[in-house]
Enzyme design. Sequence first.
Site, PDB file in Angstrom:
ATOM      1  N   LYS A 193       0.826  -1.118  -0.117  1.00 20.61           N
ATOM      2  CA  LYS A 193       0.227  -0.228   0.018  1.00 20.61           C
ATOM      3  C   LYS A 193       0.969   1.118  -0.002  1.00 20.61           C
ATOM      4  O   LYS A 193       1.875   1.025  -0.126  1.00 20.61           O
ATOM      5  CB  LYS A 193      -0.852  -0.034   1.126  1.00 20.61           C
ATOM      6  CG  LYS A 193      -1.713  -1.395   1.249  1.00 20.61           C
ATOM      7  CD  LYS A 193      -2.851  -1.452   0.329  1.00 20.61           C
ATOM      8  CE  LYS A 193      -3.187  -2.881   0.132  1.00 20.61           C
ATOM      9  NZ  LYS A 193      -4.153  -3.370   1.184  1.00 20.61           N
TER      10      LYS A 193
HETATM   11  C1  LIG Z   1      -5.285  -4.342   1.495  1.00 22.20           C
HETATM   12  C2  LIG Z   1      -6.688  -4.264   1.483  1.00 22.20           C
HETATM   13  C3  LIG Z   1      -7.335  -4.861   2.830  1.00 22.20           C
HETATM   14  C4  LIG Z   1      -6.799  -5.433   3.716  1.00 22.20           C
HETATM   15  O1  LIG Z   1      -5.798  -5.093   4.428  1.00 22.20           O
HETATM   16  P1  LIG Z   1      -4.444  -5.970   5.135  1.00 22.20           P
HETATM   17  O2  LIG Z   1      -3.930  -5.044   5.902  1.00 22.20           O
HETATM   18  O3  LIG Z   1      -4.120  -6.709   4.362  1.00 22.20           O
HETATM   19  O4  LIG Z   1      -5.509  -6.844   6.115  1.00 22.20           O
HETATM   20  C5  LIG Z   1      -8.694  -4.685   2.522  1.00 22.20           C
HETATM   21  N1  LIG Z   1      -9.417  -3.947   1.673  1.00 22.20           N
HETATM   22  C6  LIG Z   1      -8.659  -3.521   0.509  1.00 22.20           C
HETATM   23  C7  LIG Z   1      -9.328  -2.738  -0.638  1.00 22.20           C
HETATM   24  C8  LIG Z   1      -7.282  -3.850   0.334  1.00 22.20           C
HETATM   25  O5  LIG Z   1      -6.519  -3.216  -0.648  1.00 22.20           O
END
Ligand SMILES: *Cc1c(COP(=O)(O)O)cnc(C)c1O
Length: 400
Positions: A193
Site C-alpha cells: 500500500k
Molecule cells: C489491502 C486491502 C485490505 C486488507 O488489508 P490488510 O492490511 O492486508 O488486512 C482490505 N481492503 C482492500 C481494498 C485492500 O486493498
Amino acid sequence: MSTGFLPYGRHAIGEDDIAAVAEVLRGDWLTTGPNVAAFEADFAAAVGARHALACNSGTAALHMAAHALRLGPDDAVVVPAITFLATANAAVYVGAEVVFADVDAETGAITPETVREAARRATRPVKAVFPVHLKGTVADPPAIAEAAEALGAVVVEDACHGLGTIYTANGTPARVGACAHATIATFSLHPVKTIAMGEGGVVTTNDPALAETMRRFRSHGMVHAPEAWALPDQGMEDGAPAPWYYEMQEPGFNYRAPDIACALARSQLGKLEGFVARRAALADRYDALLAPLAPHVLPPVRPEGCTPGWHLYAVRIDFAACGRRRGAVMRALRERGIGSQVHYVPVPWQPYWRNRQPVPALPGAEHYYARTLSLPLYPGMDDGDPTRVVTALAEVLGIG
Ligand SMILES: *Cc1c(COP(=O)(O)O)cnc(C)c1O
C-alpha cells in the site's frame, strides 16, 4: 532505467525509517507506548479526521468499523463485487448479510445505481455501504453517501487504496480519511500500500463515541477509565478506584499495533506527499506512453475532481482484440522482468460465496475483471521504467 525485476508494487524504506524502528527497539515500549499515540495524532492530522486509531491490519480496521456500527445478523451490507476479500469478510465476522454491488465497467467502482440495485436484492435492511477507492481513485463519494442515506445506511469507506487521495466535492477539497462523506474510513498499511507498516491498519472517524468503541474492541473490550465502568462498586477500594481493576462489558480482539510498527508507519507518513507525487508523476508518464496503444490498451479512468494517491496503476486491455490470453501476457512480462497482477477476482465468484448465495448478474464487474491488469507502480521506480514496461507490454500484446 532499471534492469532488475519490477514488481507491481513495493515499499520504499529509507535509513531514517530503519533508524526510527531501531530507536523503539532500544527503548522501553515495544507495544502500546508513545509511538502509537504519536502515529495516530499524525495520521489524524494528515487526513484531516478527528480520530485515528492504529491497529494491526486493514482487515482488523474493517472489523473494528463493522463492530462499532453494531452491524449484525439483522442487517445487510453492500460491498463492491470488485475488491479484496477482506471488505466482505468484515461483514461476515459480525454475521451481517453481504450483498454484492456491481461496479462501473471502466472504473471498477460502485455507483449510486449499483448500490440501489444491490439493495433491492438484500433480504434484510441495508445498514451500511462499504465503497472501495479502487486504485486510489474515488467514485463520487457525495453521491454514494446520498444513495446510502436514502437507504437508511451509513458509509464505511474501505480506503485501503485511498491514502493520499484528495477529491473535490461541491467545490470543497476533501481528503480520503477525513470522513467528509463517510462515518468511518479504514486503511491498510501493508507494504504494497501507499505507506508501509509491516502489517498494519488505521481507522478514522469524526465520531468520538465510535472511536471509543473501536478503541475498546481493539484491546479485548477492556475498559480502564473508572468513569466508564459498568460496575463501579466492584472496582472500588476504600472509596477510590482500584489501580488494578478493569472491566469487559463486551468481548473484543487483540488488534493492537506495536510501537515498532507505529514508529515505521509514522516515519513513512512523513513521506506521504513525496510518495504520492512520485506515483502521480509515474502515472502521468504511463498515460502518455500508453496513448499510442489505444484502444487496445487504455489507462485507468481519472475521475473529475480527483487527485489520486495512485495505490495501483491498473490498465484496461482488450486481450481478445489483441489475440492474447491474459495469463500468457503476464508470463511473457515476467520473463522480461516485469511483474503484474489482477485486482481482483470478483469476490462473489469465490467458492465460499457461491456456496452461500446465488451469483448476481454483474456485467460491469465481469467486463472490468476481464480487462484489468495492474502494472508496476511504486516510488522507487526509475524515470525510465514506465518506458520499459510499456515497450514490453506492446511487444507481448503484438501491438504498437
Ligand atoms: C489491502 C486491502 C485490505 C486488507 O488489508 P490488510 O492490511 O492486508 O488486512 C482490505 N481492503 C482492500 C481494498 C485492500 O486493498
